[in-house]
Structure formats: structure tokens, C-alpha cells
Design a protein around this motif. Structure first.
Motif, PDB file in Angstrom:
ATOM      1  N   VAL A  66      94.924  33.389 -47.876  1.00 28.36           N
ATOM      2  CA  VAL A  66      95.758  34.531 -47.133  1.00 28.36           C
ATOM      3  C   VAL A  66      94.986  35.628 -46.588  1.00 28.36           C
ATOM      4  O   VAL A  66      94.319  35.979 -47.017  1.00 28.36           O
ATOM      5  CB  VAL A  66      96.621  34.865 -48.337  1.00 28.36           C
ATOM      6  CG1 VAL A  66      97.629  36.277 -47.890  1.00 28.36           C
ATOM      7  CG2 VAL A  66      97.392  34.034 -49.231  1.00 28.36           C
ATOM      8  N   ARG A  67      95.568  35.782 -45.407  1.00 27.70           N
ATOM      9  CA  ARG A  67      94.953  36.694 -44.683  1.00 27.70           C
ATOM     10  C   ARG A  67      95.749  37.976 -44.546  1.00 27.70           C
ATOM     11  O   ARG A  67      97.027  38.012 -44.513  1.00 27.70           O
ATOM     12  CB  ARG A  67      94.937  36.449 -43.137  1.00 27.70           C
ATOM     13  CG  ARG A  67      93.918  35.394 -42.852  1.00 27.70           C
ATOM     14  CD  ARG A  67      93.570  35.196 -41.302  1.00 27.70           C
ATOM     15  NE  ARG A  67      92.263  34.144 -40.997  1.00 27.70           N
ATOM     16  CZ  ARG A  67      92.615  32.997 -40.999  1.00 27.70           C
ATOM     17  NH1 ARG A  67      94.001  32.556 -40.612  1.00 27.70           N
ATOM     18  NH2 ARG A  67      91.750  32.044 -40.626  1.00 27.70           N
ATOM     19  N   ILE A  68      95.255  39.204 -44.786  1.00 34.17           N
ATOM     20  CA  ILE A  68      95.866  40.611 -44.928  1.00 34.17           C
ATOM     21  C   ILE A  68      95.673  41.135 -43.356  1.00 34.17           C
ATOM     22  O   ILE A  68      94.471  41.423 -43.144  1.00 34.17           O
ATOM     23  CB  ILE A  68      95.150  41.205 -46.024  1.00 34.17           C
ATOM     24  CG1 ILE A  68      95.286  40.720 -47.394  1.00 34.17           C
ATOM     25  CG2 ILE A  68      95.723  42.871 -46.109  1.00 34.17           C
ATOM     26  CD1 ILE A  68      94.613  41.444 -48.362  1.00 34.17           C
ATOM     27  N   GLN A  69      96.716  41.702 -42.986  1.00 34.27           N
ATOM     28  CA  GLN A  69      96.728  42.150 -41.787  1.00 34.27           C
ATOM     29  C   GLN A  69      96.269  43.505 -41.484  1.00 34.27           C
ATOM     30  O   GLN A  69      95.530  43.890 -40.872  1.00 34.27           O
ATOM     31  CB  GLN A  69      98.375  41.986 -41.002  1.00 34.27           C
ATOM     32  CG  GLN A  69      98.315  42.390 -39.698  1.00 34.27           C
ATOM     33  CD  GLN A  69      99.792  42.083 -39.108  1.00 34.27           C
ATOM     34  OE1 GLN A  69     100.633  42.918 -39.273  1.00 34.27           O
ATOM     35  NE2 GLN A  69      99.895  41.057 -38.321  1.00 34.27           N
ATOM     36  N   SER A  70      96.684  44.306 -42.623  1.00 31.78           N
ATOM     37  CA  SER A  70      96.324  45.702 -42.654  1.00 31.78           C
ATOM     38  C   SER A  70      96.370  46.015 -44.201  1.00 31.78           C
ATOM     39  O   SER A  70      97.413  45.423 -45.025  1.00 31.78           O
ATOM     40  CB  SER A  70      97.037  46.488 -41.803  1.00 31.78           C
ATOM     41  OG  SER A  70      98.539  46.706 -42.214  1.00 31.78           O
ATOM     42  N   VAL A  71      95.945  46.988 -44.490  1.00 35.89           N
ATOM     43  CA  VAL A  71      95.840  47.706 -45.875  1.00 35.89           C
ATOM     44  C   VAL A  71      96.043  49.311 -45.607  1.00 35.89           C
ATOM     45  O   VAL A  71      95.215  49.678 -44.995  1.00 35.89           O
ATOM     46  CB  VAL A  71      94.942  47.660 -46.968  1.00 35.89           C
ATOM     47  CG1 VAL A  71      95.324  48.287 -48.091  1.00 35.89           C
ATOM     48  CG2 VAL A  71      94.726  45.949 -47.330  1.00 35.89           C
ATOM     49  N   ARG A  72      97.211  49.997 -45.888  1.00 43.88           N
ATOM     50  CA  ARG A  72      97.100  51.377 -45.325  1.00 43.88           C
ATOM     51  C   ARG A  72      97.860  52.255 -46.595  1.00 43.88           C
ATOM     52  O   ARG A  72      98.589  51.764 -47.320  1.00 43.88           O
ATOM     53  CB  ARG A  72      97.966  51.438 -44.100  1.00 43.88           C
ATOM     54  CG  ARG A  72      99.366  50.908 -44.179  1.00 43.88           C
ATOM     55  CD  ARG A  72     100.300  50.745 -42.838  1.00 43.88           C
ATOM     56  NE  ARG A  72     101.541  50.420 -42.982  1.00 43.88           N
ATOM     57  CZ  ARG A  72     102.563  51.095 -43.239  1.00 43.88           C
ATOM     58  NH1 ARG A  72     102.524  52.355 -43.495  1.00 43.88           N
ATOM     59  NH2 ARG A  72     103.850  50.470 -43.305  1.00 43.88           N
ATOM     60  N   LEU A  73      97.644  53.417 -46.163  1.00 41.05           N
ATOM     61  CA  LEU A  73      98.372  54.563 -47.175  1.00 41.05           C
ATOM     62  C   LEU A  73      99.902  54.758 -46.453  1.00 41.05           C
ATOM     63  O   LEU A  73      99.550  55.359 -45.211  1.00 41.05           O
ATOM     64  CB  LEU A  73      97.695  55.777 -47.527  1.00 41.05           C
ATOM     65  CG  LEU A  73      96.358  55.654 -48.305  1.00 41.05           C
ATOM     66  CD1 LEU A  73      95.475  56.688 -48.174  1.00 41.05           C
ATOM     67  CD2 LEU A  73      96.988  55.363 -49.767  1.00 41.05           C
ATOM     68  N   ARG A  74     100.766  54.773 -47.291  1.00 41.94           N
ATOM     69  CA  ARG A  74     101.913  55.030 -46.676  1.00 41.94           C
ATOM     70  C   ARG A  74     102.134  56.337 -45.853  1.00 41.94           C
ATOM     71  O   ARG A  74     102.789  56.560 -44.845  1.00 41.94           O
ATOM     72  CB  ARG A  74     103.204  54.951 -47.616  1.00 41.94           C
ATOM     73  CG  ARG A  74     104.436  55.313 -47.214  1.00 41.94           C
ATOM     74  CD  ARG A  74     105.615  54.926 -48.230  1.00 41.94           C
ATOM     75  NE  ARG A  74     105.188  55.476 -49.586  1.00 41.94           N
ATOM     76  CZ  ARG A  74     105.641  56.797 -49.652  1.00 41.94           C
ATOM     77  NH1 ARG A  74     106.411  57.515 -48.804  1.00 41.94           N
ATOM     78  NH2 ARG A  74     105.632  57.379 -50.620  1.00 41.94           N
ATOM     79  N   GLN A  75     101.679  57.457 -46.478  1.00 45.47           N
ATOM     80  CA  GLN A  75     101.528  58.907 -46.095  1.00 45.47           C
ATOM     81  C   GLN A  75     100.330  59.265 -45.220  1.00 45.47           C
ATOM     82  O   GLN A  75      99.858  60.324 -45.051  1.00 45.47           O
ATOM     83  CB  GLN A  75     101.574  59.795 -47.057  1.00 45.47           C
ATOM     84  CG  GLN A  75     103.104  59.696 -47.894  1.00 45.47           C
ATOM     85  CD  GLN A  75     103.357  60.664 -48.786  1.00 45.47           C
ATOM     86  OE1 GLN A  75     103.729  61.788 -48.631  1.00 45.47           O
ATOM     87  NE2 GLN A  75     103.586  60.388 -50.022  1.00 45.47           N
ATOM     88  N   GLY A  76      99.607  58.172 -44.856  1.00 44.94           N
ATOM     89  CA  GLY A  76      98.227  58.589 -44.082  1.00 44.94           C
ATOM     90  C   GLY A  76      97.238  59.180 -44.914  1.00 44.94           C
ATOM     91  O   GLY A  76      96.886  58.964 -46.129  1.00 44.94           O
ATOM     92  N   ASN A  77      96.765  60.398 -44.445  1.00 44.61           N
ATOM     93  CA  ASN A  77      95.817  61.207 -44.983  1.00 44.61           C
ATOM     94  C   ASN A  77      96.415  62.390 -45.530  1.00 44.61           C
ATOM     95  O   ASN A  77      95.661  63.458 -45.804  1.00 44.61           O
ATOM     96  CB  ASN A  77      94.707  61.578 -43.920  1.00 44.61           C
ATOM     97  CG  ASN A  77      95.084  62.364 -42.819  1.00 44.61           C
ATOM     98  OD1 ASN A  77      96.353  62.459 -42.678  1.00 44.61           O
ATOM     99  ND2 ASN A  77      94.267  62.931 -41.858  1.00 44.61           N
ATOM    100  N   GLN A  78      97.785  62.344 -45.899  1.00 39.50           N
ATOM    101  CA  GLN A  78      98.402  63.860 -46.135  1.00 39.50           C
ATOM    102  C   GLN A  78      98.391  63.939 -47.583  1.00 39.50           C
ATOM    103  O   GLN A  78      98.588  65.132 -48.060  1.00 39.50           O
ATOM    104  CB  GLN A  78      99.670  63.408 -45.807  1.00 39.50           C
ATOM    105  CG  GLN A  78     100.098  63.400 -44.381  1.00 39.50           C
ATOM    106  CD  GLN A  78      99.368  64.451 -43.585  1.00 39.50           C
ATOM    107  OE1 GLN A  78      99.569  65.768 -43.901  1.00 39.50           O
ATOM    108  NE2 GLN A  78      98.432  64.197 -42.716  1.00 39.50           N
ATOM    109  N   THR A  79      98.112  63.168 -48.655  1.00 41.56           N
ATOM    110  CA  THR A  79      98.131  63.221 -50.047  1.00 41.56           C
ATOM    111  C   THR A  79      96.854  63.644 -50.738  1.00 41.56           C
ATOM    112  O   THR A  79      96.820  63.857 -51.762  1.00 41.56           O
ATOM    113  CB  THR A  79      98.972  61.931 -50.590  1.00 41.56           C
ATOM    114  OG1 THR A  79      98.016  60.955 -50.035  1.00 41.56           O
ATOM    115  CG2 THR A  79     100.292  62.135 -50.104  1.00 41.56           C
ATOM    116  N   GLY A  80      95.674  63.008 -49.873  1.00 42.74           N
ATOM    117  CA  GLY A  80      94.458  63.288 -50.719  1.00 42.74           C
ATOM    118  C   GLY A  80      93.721  61.974 -51.203  1.00 42.74           C
ATOM    119  O   GLY A  80      92.792  62.214 -51.995  1.00 42.74           O
ATOM    120  N   PHE A  81      94.399  60.990 -51.281  1.00 45.87           N
ATOM    121  CA  PHE A  81      94.054  59.790 -51.859  1.00 45.87           C
ATOM    122  C   PHE A  81      93.033  59.197 -51.060  1.00 45.87           C
ATOM    123  O   PHE A  81      92.929  59.135 -49.690  1.00 45.87           O
ATOM    124  CB  PHE A  81      95.101  58.644 -52.114  1.00 45.87           C
ATOM    125  CG  PHE A  81      96.139  59.186 -53.262  1.00 45.87           C
ATOM    126  CD1 PHE A  81      95.677  58.786 -54.524  1.00 45.87           C
ATOM    127  CD2 PHE A  81      97.277  59.621 -53.067  1.00 45.87           C
ATOM    128  CE1 PHE A  81      96.600  59.264 -55.632  1.00 45.87           C
ATOM    129  CE2 PHE A  81      98.054  59.824 -54.029  1.00 45.87           C
ATOM    130  CZ  PHE A  81      97.798  59.636 -55.238  1.00 45.87           C
TER     131      PHE A  81
END
Length: 454
Positions: A66-81
Motif C-alpha cells: 500500500v502506498r501512502i500519498q501523504s501523512v499530515r496533521l489536520r491543523q498543520g502547525n497550530q497545536t504543537g504536535f
């Protein structure tokens, strides 16, 4: 020879076929990933201070890669994770996303998550949540929820109190390096929690007064899933009252998970100068002593001293009065724990005249058969060694024919139907949870620092 060649070719073709199967990838929407958890729940962290690292696994149990097109944080860099997927960091400057990952058939990838939360402007811990979104080549989206709490705090480094100061803070105060109260100063702390970083402590050369104050280590996370660091001893140095210090008062305050809870250094005894007064206060879970005093005048009223590697209370000389206190020696991390109570007129080769030790209305118990130790300097008939017990429960062998120093004592022995930890509502050795209010079956009702309640 022909047979051998055909056999060899068959083996090669089979191997190539196997490799081909293993390297094949699918875009079928039914081919999805499996996660070792559907959510990552973090401990509370102080804002701007990084958390420990959490992790989980992503598995591919499909019949093809299985190829993963992308892994991202839903809120981008706004939460500190902060996230690392299979060695690739979700760089906040690049949109908090990684792309083009592969998970072969029956293979897995490892994901690491940390949190450094921004300040939230609130006095209470605030929930932080986000989703880590895996978008497959097929267009299918799968999510792992990320959740934590951040708590705004005041940070103090090598804190020195050089003039009379009152501190009352709705936000926790984190102390790095240590807190020093100069000899000409009085520090008053009210309605405040002080968190001490590793090796930080309080050095009192002047006067310390607390009311409704908690002092503890600054680790908010867990050592193990069932064990918060707050239940682990030795997280900070504790309080040291130096020889120049008098008039210290701790009211409705708590000291926990320190090395030594409170140490009163040796001085020339002065019956007109009280060094320490404690009322309705708790010293619990120390890697050394709970309270250790030398040549000091100390008064303790309705206080709890429990679970220490050293003695819960150790008195070397001076004059100490304990009224309606609870001493419980149930330290869980070592069988070589000290006594619940020790009083002596010496330490090593040094004589410390015990002008008076008086205990009334108190409970002294623990795991051992004898948790009360009175020690007189051998061969010394001159150094004072004065003590008096009245209306207490004492776990120790009964003292026969001494109605002068022991009056109306409830002697506790290993043969009693209710003994040791059975007196209290909760002594949970597995999870290190304790509640030293009296149990309904206790024979110590009317004694100790907590009034019995049905």
C-alpha cells in the motif's frame, strides 16, 4: 543435465514470482492500514515544555503493498504536535506533511509523536487535540487522534528571595535550580503549587511560611501506564532549614515525592525560638527522611508523615511536641525502610540533648513489628533523654512497668485483628495509592490527624 537446468530455472522463476508478489502495490479501496492504536493520549504538559515521546505502529495486512500519498496533521502547525513517520519528520515549515511512503505486504512502519504546546492564556489545563491523517494512493483516508493537555505556568530559575515577599499564584510555579530564602527575608506562599525540577529544592536561611501550598516534583507524565511520576519518590531535594532560620510555619500544606521532606540543621538549642510549626500538613513519599530535626524546637499538630525510605520522623535532641498526628511507614520501594518514629539524644558520636519529646493523640504504625525507636547514647547518663507518650496507638512491643513515660497506650502487635495498613481507607501497594483517613474497622478512632467519618 537437462533436468538440472529445468529444475534450476523453476527455482529462479518461483523466486522472481515471490519477489514480484511482495513488490506489487494495490490501489484498491479495500486495502487499508491497521494501527496499533486509534488514539494517542498524552499526559498533561506545561506549556512550552516538551513532552516525552509516544509511539505507535502502522501495519499492512493486505495481500499487496500500500502506498501512502501523504501523512499530515489536520491543523498543520497550530497545536504543537510533532510527528516522525518511518524516519520522516513532518516539518512544520513544509506544511506539517510527508509524502510518498510505502508499506509493503505484511510490513509495518513506526510513528513517533511529541507535544510542545504554546501558551494558552488560561489558569487551568486546556485540552489540545488534532488528527494525524493518512491518505492512501486509493484516496482512502485513515486517522489517528492525538490528544493532550497543556498547562500555562510561571518558570523561575535559581530563585532568590532577598526581601519579605508574598506569593499567591493561580498558575503553577516551576522552579529550576532551586529556591533560596535569604537570612533577612520572610517568604510567604499562599494558595499556590510549586513544582520543582530535578535536584531543585528550598534552602531557608530566613523564614518560610506556607498556607494551602503544595510542593512536589515537576514530572506530570507516567513512569509506567499505571504509575505517574508523582507517586515516585526522590523527584526533588525537599526543604532544608539552615541554622540561621527560625519561625517557619507550614499550615494546610503538602510536601511529596522529595528526597528529604524537611531537614532542620543542627544549632545551639534555644527554648525561646521555635524553628518549625506545622499544622494540618502532609509529608509523603520521600526517598530519604520525612522530617529530620537536630536540636530544634518543633511543634506538629494534626500532621501526616508517611512512606519514607528513611524515618518518617527522626528527632535528634531539642524539644518536639506532636499532637494528633499520623505516622505510617509503608514505603513501597525498599524493605530496608526506616522507622515510623525515631527519637534520640545523639547522632553518631555527637550528643544532642533531648530536652523533651512529647506525643499525644497520635497513630504510629507500619509494616514492621516495631516502628518506634527510642535511642539513648550508650554509657551516657548525663545527656538529657526525656520523652512522654499519652493516648496513642503505637506499633511496638509493649513497655512493661513504665507508667511515667507511657500513659493510656494502645499497643499494636502482629497478632491484632486490625493492624498496620488495615487502619486506613486505602493502602494499594500495586498502584502506590494511599488514603490515610481511618477505615471503619480501625481500632484507632479518635486518634491521628483525620477525624473519623462514616
Amino acid at each position: 543435465m537437462i533436468r538440472r537446468i529445468l529444475f534450476f530455472m523453476l527455482i529462479v522463476l518461483t523466486g522472481l514470482s515471490a519477489c514480484s508478489d511482495n513488490d506489487s502495490f494495490t490501489t484498491s479501496p479495500t486495502a487499508t492500514l491497521t494501527f496499533s492504536t486509534d488514539s494517542v493520549k498524552m499526559d498533561t504538559v506545561f506549556s512550552t515544555v516538551g513532552s516525552r515521546t509516544y509511539d505507535f505502529w502502522v501495519y499492512n495486512h493486505s495481500r499487496a503493498g500500500v502506498r501512502i500519498q501523504s501523512v499530515r496533521l489536520r491543523q498543520g502547525n497550530q497545536t504543537g504536535f510533532r510527528v516522525n513517520v518511518d524516519g520522516s519528520y513532518l516539518d512544520n515549515s513544509l506544511g506539517s506533511v510527508v509524502t510518498d511512503l510505502e508499506v509493503r505486504r505484511d510490513d509495518s512502519i513506526h510513528v513517533f509523536v511529541e507535544l510542545t504546546a504554546p501558551e494558552n492564556g488560561q489558569d487551568e489545563p486546556q485540552l489540545i487535540s488534532d488528527d494525524l491523517i493518512f491518505t492512501l494512493e486509493s484516496g482512502v483516508e485513515q486517522r489517528v487522534a492525538l490528544q493532550g493537555c497543556s498547562w500555562d505556568a510561571v518558570f523561575m530559575h535559581d530563585w532568590v528571595i532577598s526581601s519579605n515577599t508574598t506569593i499567591e499564584s493561580a498558575k503553577p510555579i516551576i522552579v529550576y535550580g532551586g529556591l533560596k530564602v535569604d537570612s533577612a527575608a520572610t517568604l510567604t506562599v499562599k494558595n499556590t503549587t510549586l513544582f520543582f525540577h530535578d535536584q531543585a529544592g528550598v534552602d531557608v536561611y530566613g523564614t518560610l511560611k506556607t498556607e494551602n501550598t503544595l510542593m512536589r516534583g515537576d514530572r506530570l507524565d507516567h513512569m509506567f501506564d499505571y504509575l505517574p511520576y508523582d507517586r515516585v519518590s526522590g523527584q526533588w531535594r525537599g526543604i532544608r532549614i539552615h541554622s540561621s532560620s527560625f519561625g517557619n510555619e507550614l499550615i494546610s500544606s503538602e510536601i511529596r515525592n522529595a528526597e528529604d521532606g524537611i531537614v532542620c540543621d543542627s544549632i545551639a538549642f534555644n527554648s525561646d525560638q521555635q524553628r518549625l510549626y506545622m499544622e494540618r500538613s502532609v509529608v509523603h513519599n520521600c526517598k530519604g527522611y520525612g522530617l529530620l530535626t537536630y536540636n530544634s524546637q518543633v511543634d506538629l499538630v494534626k500532621c501526616q508523615f508517611t512512606n519514607t525510605l528513611g524515618d518518617c520522623v527522626s528527632v535528634c535532641g531539642g524539644a518536639v511536641v506532636m499532637k494528633d498526628c499520623t505516622l505510617g511507614q509503608f514505603y513501597p520501594f525498599s524493605a530496608a525502610r526506616g522507622a515510623a518514629l525515631r527519637f534520640a539524644n545523639y547522632d553518631g558520636s555527637q550528643a544532642y540533648p533531648l530536652h523533651a519529646f512529647q506525643m499525644t493523640g497520635s497513630i504510629v504504625t507500619g509494616y514492621a513489628d516495631d516502628v518506634v525507636m527510642g535511642e539513648m547514647l550508650e554509657g551516657d547518663s548525663i545527656t538529657p533523654f526525656a520523652y512522654y507518650f499519652e493516648n496513642n496507638l503505637l506499633r511496638m512491643p509493649q513497655v512493661e512497668n513504665d507508667t511515667v513515660n507511657f500513659v493510656n497506650i494502645r499497643w499494636e502487635t502482629p497478632d491484632d485483628s486490625i493492624q498496620g495498613k488495615q487502619h486506613f481507607r486505602l493502602v494499594d501497594e500495586d498502584n502506590l495509592m494511599y488514603d490515610f483517613h481511618l477505615d471503619s474497622l480501625s481500632t484507632a478512632k479518635g486518634l491521628g490527624c483525620y477525624e473519623y467519618q462514616e
